[in-house]
Design an enzyme around this catalytic site. Structure first.
Site, PDB file in Angstrom:
ATOM      1  CG  ASP A   1      12.399   4.370  12.618  1.00 18.88           C
ATOM      2  OD1 ASP A   1      12.875   4.800  11.557  1.00 18.88           O
ATOM      3  OD2 ASP A   1      12.420   3.135  12.833  1.00 18.88           O
ATOM      4  CG  ASP A   2       7.998   4.058  16.528  1.00 19.63           C
ATOM      5  OD1 ASP A   2       8.542   2.891  16.046  1.00 19.63           O
ATOM      6  OD2 ASP A   2       8.215   4.467  17.470  1.00 19.63           O
TER       7      ASP A   2
ATOM      8  CE1 TYR B   1      14.838  -3.268  16.801  1.00 20.24           C
ATOM      9  CE2 TYR B   1      13.349  -3.126  15.070  1.00 20.24           C
ATOM     10  CZ  TYR B   1      13.692  -2.576  16.326  1.00 20.24           C
ATOM     11  OH  TYR B   1      13.185  -1.491  16.824  1.00 20.24           O
TER      12      TYR B   1
ATOM     13  CD  GLU C   1      12.498   2.833  17.588  1.00 19.40           C
ATOM     14  OE1 GLU C   1      12.916   3.536  16.976  1.00 19.40           O
ATOM     15  OE2 GLU C   1      11.390   1.802  17.159  1.00 19.40           O
ATOM     16  CG  ASP C   2       8.973   0.678  19.953  1.00 14.08           C
ATOM     17  OD1 ASP C   2       8.403   1.163  18.942  1.00 14.08           O
ATOM     18  OD2 ASP C   2       9.326  -0.468  20.258  1.00 14.08           O
TER      19      ASP C   2
ATOM     20  CG  ASN D   1       5.690  -5.819  11.253  1.00 18.02           C
ATOM     21  OD1 ASN D   1       5.947  -6.958  10.451  1.00 18.02           O
ATOM     22  ND2 ASN D   1       6.412  -4.689  11.129  1.00 18.02           N
TER      23      ASN D   1
ATOM     24  CE  LYS E   1      14.493   1.210  14.662  1.00 20.61           C
ATOM     25  NZ  LYS E   1      13.096   1.298  14.620  1.00 20.61           N
TER      26      LYS E   1
ATOM     27  NE  ARG F   1       3.824   2.141  19.889  1.00 18.94           N
ATOM     28  CZ  ARG F   1       3.857   2.365  18.618  1.00 18.94           C
ATOM     29  NH1 ARG F   1       2.875   2.442  17.612  1.00 18.94           N
ATOM     30  NH2 ARG F   1       4.944   2.352  17.939  1.00 18.94           N
TER      31      ARG F   1
HETATM   32  P1  NAD Z   1      -0.718   3.245  16.446  1.00 17.25           P
HETATM   33  O1  NAD Z   1      -1.298   2.011  17.666  1.00 17.25           O
HETATM   34  O2  NAD Z   1      -0.141   4.281  16.489  1.00 17.25           O
HETATM   35  O3  NAD Z   1      -1.838   2.853  15.375  1.00 17.25           O
HETATM   36  C1  NAD Z   1      -3.082   1.825  15.054  1.00 17.25           C
HETATM   37  C2  NAD Z   1      -4.062   2.608  14.357  1.00 17.25           C
HETATM   38  O4  NAD Z   1      -4.995   1.623  14.029  1.00 17.25           O
HETATM   39  C3  NAD Z   1      -4.887   3.415  15.519  1.00 17.25           C
HETATM   40  O5  NAD Z   1      -5.176   4.706  14.700  1.00 17.25           O
HETATM   41  C4  NAD Z   1      -6.207   2.743  15.729  1.00 17.25           C
HETATM   42  O6  NAD Z   1      -7.353   3.532  15.621  1.00 17.25           O
HETATM   43  C5  NAD Z   1      -6.226   1.954  14.306  1.00 17.25           C
HETATM   44  N1  NAD Z   1      -7.237   0.945  14.449  1.00 17.25           N
HETATM   45  C6  NAD Z   1      -7.125  -0.240  15.450  1.00 17.25           C
HETATM   46  N2  NAD Z   1      -8.217  -1.011  15.082  1.00 17.25           N
HETATM   47  C7  NAD Z   1      -8.707  -0.624  14.057  1.00 17.25           C
HETATM   48  C8  NAD Z   1      -9.712  -1.233  13.209  1.00 17.25           C
HETATM   49  N3  NAD Z   1     -10.457  -2.377  13.421  1.00 17.25           N
HETATM   50  N4  NAD Z   1     -10.179  -0.639  11.956  1.00 17.25           N
HETATM   51  C9  NAD Z   1      -9.273   0.558  11.764  1.00 17.25           C
HETATM   52  N5  NAD Z   1      -8.447   1.013  12.378  1.00 17.25           N
HETATM   53  C10 NAD Z   1      -8.099   0.453  13.626  1.00 17.25           C
HETATM   54  O7  NAD Z   1       0.592   1.886  15.684  1.00 17.25           O
HETATM   55  P2  NAD Z   1       1.579   2.227  14.727  1.00 17.25           P
HETATM   56  O8  NAD Z   1       2.728   2.795  15.072  1.00 17.25           O
HETATM   57  O9  NAD Z   1       0.752   3.090  13.623  1.00 17.25           O
HETATM   58  O10 NAD Z   1       1.238   0.825  13.880  1.00 17.25           O
HETATM   59  C11 NAD Z   1       0.441   0.092  13.378  1.00 17.25           C
HETATM   60  C12 NAD Z   1       0.760  -1.063  12.647  1.00 17.25           C
HETATM   61  O11 NAD Z   1       1.767  -0.739  11.465  1.00 17.25           O
HETATM   62  C13 NAD Z   1       1.629  -2.115  13.362  1.00 17.25           C
HETATM   63  O12 NAD Z   1       1.162  -3.483  13.047  1.00 17.25           O
HETATM   64  C14 NAD Z   1       3.078  -1.877  13.196  1.00 17.25           C
HETATM   65  O13 NAD Z   1       3.932  -2.976  13.272  1.00 17.25           O
HETATM   66  C15 NAD Z   1       3.072  -1.426  11.632  1.00 17.25           C
HETATM   67  N6  NAD Z   1       4.142  -0.875  11.235  1.00 17.25           N
HETATM   68  C16 NAD Z   1       4.567  -1.477  10.137  1.00 17.25           C
HETATM   69  C17 NAD Z   1       6.026  -0.597   9.760  1.00 17.25           C
HETATM   70  C18 NAD Z   1       6.691  -1.291   8.712  1.00 17.25           C
HETATM   71  O14 NAD Z   1       6.376  -2.066   8.089  1.00 17.25           O
HETATM   72  N7  NAD Z   1       8.051  -0.603   8.219  1.00 17.25           N
HETATM   73  C19 NAD Z   1       6.328   0.443  10.324  1.00 17.25           C
HETATM   74  C20 NAD Z   1       5.708   1.110  11.449  1.00 17.25           C
HETATM   75  C21 NAD Z   1       4.382   0.461  11.762  1.00 17.25           C
END
Ligand code: NAD
Length: 558
Positions: A272-273, A107, A249-250, A412, A178, A160
């Site tokens: 899951d996201d 993964y 997913e994604d 990430n 997954k 995505r």
């Molecule tokens: P997403 O695209 O749905 O959301 C990203 C958000 O960040 C959006 O609201 C965007 O407006 C905001 N953003 C972008 N640039 C910005 C800036 N400069 N300042 C402030 N906000 C800003 O993505 P997501 O699914 O919410 O995932 C976001 C991150 O979280 C990814 O890196 C993902 O890998 C990580 N994540 C980690 C885990 C985990 O560790 N378990 C789980 C899910 C997501």
């Protein structure tokens, strides 16, 4: 624990049980050099295998030795995939015995690379590919899947993929990976897992021009035609595999939110996201509160990011606060979001639907540092995928406002992390309580060694899936994810807490998932959402369903 090989013992007596080369080429039955002499005699294998009989343990060592000399993780991914195609039990034995080493290969982060190179490394298909041009025939495609007892589907449309954007049909690596984790982390039976790719095209020009691209060479289908395909797939999946759990997913934001809201009350589904992430982060917060001594309802949480992760986490934190007696509107006042344009407040007119419940009655602030200074949060959670945003001034401010500031840098991959573990501990004078989205090594500050652990979704979704299957739940509710989070934090030992780890060791993942599954199934029974009769001992019932990849004899009763 149940296992496919035990079931096969009886099957070995049947005349349709494969023998000879057909048996060696059936990955669900093949044991390779571990077939015993009795099996070789009874099943037409004499002469088809080298003479020495190996144990599965010895085969595991051979796999590891071969893997560890490979030059990079993508090569290891390809090698493990080939093993999966040859000998399923051995593949899962390697994964379950070595989760720390294998999960980053099957993964994240390696699966991202594998998706980018999907057309190049493609060997054998796994799962069902449904194209935009298959409308009207989805059920018949699903019926082509050889296993009829499918209980969990992971589906993506590839728009995505992780932080990599639109990878079209190459995104199939994600459902495949997954589902391997469902088996390895929670013992869901491999035959009960089905990866699905809804190939509606791609906007990715590089892929459209790539001669090795495996998907439809067309722009994405959108609007009513897209919705009709989704609907047909969901209805067909219920029909062909009654009671199946469907994990989205994604999907891109534009579809993820509305599809979850459209279907969560109608079928057994989750995303899951949003919800899995929310469960694992809520568990991390609950573990952190064991250190601070604070209450969940006493927290002010500031998110950097306002996407699927941030609003998913906020929704679950709010549900957990409501369970603790806070009115929903008041609970929402504990979650503050900053997006790319600044603090999410009521005066803004540019807010997407999913952010509006968290628009606070507060003056607008243009960025994260000014929001930290003005709001003095107890916890900051980074989920915007923007690196180095938890700067030294931000972390020093958190340490000024809080005796034990909670700092979760979850973006990430590692290159997107809001700060490193070292920075989180050092800039808070060793008082920060830290969790991360990417792995970080232990850090020593002021003579104390901290062991940061990843808030990895794999702690939550496999157990939720197993619990849902075990009781035949009709829906997957927020309360189940909240119960999963509490079950997860209960598995964090005092020794974990003492070293600053907010999650249990990954080596205990199957045991942890069994506890989560039991907690999830209990909610389903308590709320009348279960369709299976309630067993006298729920925990034993859950454990008894878990797949065991160790070999069993096919001929002992012959
Ligand atoms: P997403 O695209 O749905 O959301 C990203 C958000 O960040 C959006 O609201 C965007 O407006 C905001 N953003 C972008 N640039 C910005 C800036 N400069 N300042 C402030 N906000 C800003 O993505 P997501 O699914 O919410 O995932 C976001 C991150 O979280 C990814 O890196 C993902 O890998 C990580 N994540 C980690 C885990 C985990 O560790 N378990 C789980 C899910 C997501």
């Amino acid at each position: 624990m149940s296992s496919q090989p035990t079931a096969r013992t009886a099957a070995a007596k049947a005349s349709d049980f494969p023998t000879g080369v057909a048996l060696l080429r059936d990955p669900t039955l093949n044991k390779g050099t571990a077939f015993t002499m009795a099996e070789r005699n009874a099943l037409g294998l004499r002469g088809l295998l080298p003479p020495h009989v190996f144990s599965q343990d010895e085969q595991v060592q051979r796999v590891l030795k071969n893997l560890r000399v490979l030059p990079n993780d993508l090569d290891k991914y390809v090698n493990l995939n080939a093993l999966h195609d040859r000998n399923e039990a051995l593949f899962f034995r390697v994964l379950t015995d070595h989760p720390d080493e294998m999960m980053p290969i099957v993964y994240t982060p390696t699966v991202g690379l594998a998706c980018q190179q999907f057309g190049l490394i493609f060997q054998r298909p796994r799962g069902i590919f449904i194209g935009a041009n298959d409308r009207g025939q989805v059920a018949s495609l699903l019926r082509n899947w050889p296993y009829k007892d499918v209980k969990i589907i992971v589906v993506t449309d590839g728009e995505r993929i992780l932080g990599l954007g639109d990878l079209g049909a190459n995104g199939m690596g994600i459902p495949v990976g997954k589902l391997s984790l469902y088996v390895a982390c929670a013992g869901v039976h491999p035959n009960q897992c089905l990866p699905v790719m809804l190939d509606v095209g791609t906007e990715n020009e590089a892929l459209l021009n790539d001669p090795l691209y495996v998907g439809l060479r067309q722009k994405r289908v959108r609007g009513p035609a897209y919705d009709e395909l989704i609907d047909e797939f969901l209805m067909a999946a219920q029909d062909v595999f009654p009671g199946v759990v469907i994990q989205f997913e994604d999907f891109a934001n534009v579809n993820a939110f509305r599809l979850l809201h459209k279907y969560r009350e109608r079928i057994c589904t989750f995303n899951d996201d949003m919800q899995g992430t929310a469960g694992v982060v809520l568990a991390g917060l609950l573990s952190a509160l064991r250190i601070t001594g604070g209450k969940l309802t006493g927290q002010k949480i500031l998110f950097l990011g306002a996407g699927e992760a941030a609003t998913g986490i906020s929704d679950l934190v709010v549900s957990a606060m409501v369970e603790q007696g806070l009115p929903r509107d008041e609970a929402r006042r504990h979650c503050w979001l900053v997006d790319s344009r600044g603090l999410v407040v009521k005066s803004r007119t540019d807010l997407a639907e999913h952010k509006r419940p968290y628009a606070q009655d507060f003056s607008f602030l243009p960025d994260f540092p000014s929001a930290v200074e003005a709001l003095k949060p107890t916890a900051i959670i980074g989920v915007a995928a923007v690196a180095n945003t938890f700067t030294q001034p931000v972390l020093e401010a958190m340490a000024r406002f809080n005796q034990r500031p909670i700092v979760f840098a979850l973006s990430n991959p590692t290159s997107k992390s809001e700060c490193t573990a070292e920075e989180a501990y050092r800039w808070t004078g060793g008082r920060g309580i830290f969790a991360c989205g990417s792995p970080f090594d232990p850090v020593t500050v002021n003579g104390q060694t901290f062991v940061p652990r990843q808030g990895n979704n794999s702690y939550i979704f496999p157990g939720v899936g197993l619990g849902t299957i075990a009781c035949g739940a009709r829906h997957v509710t927020d309360e189940m994810f909240s119960a999963a989070a509490w079950a997860l934090t209960r598995q964090v030992t005092e020794a974990d807490i003492a070293q600053g780890s907010l999650y249990p060791a990954l080596s205990r993942i199957q045991e942890v998932s069994a506890h989560i599954a039991t907690a999830v199934a209990k909610v389903a029974y308590d709320k009348g959402l279960a369709t299976k009769p309630k067993p006298a001992d729920l925990s034993a019932h859950v454990s008894a369903q878990m797949y065991d990849p160790r070999y069993r004899s096919y001929v002992q009763n012959l």
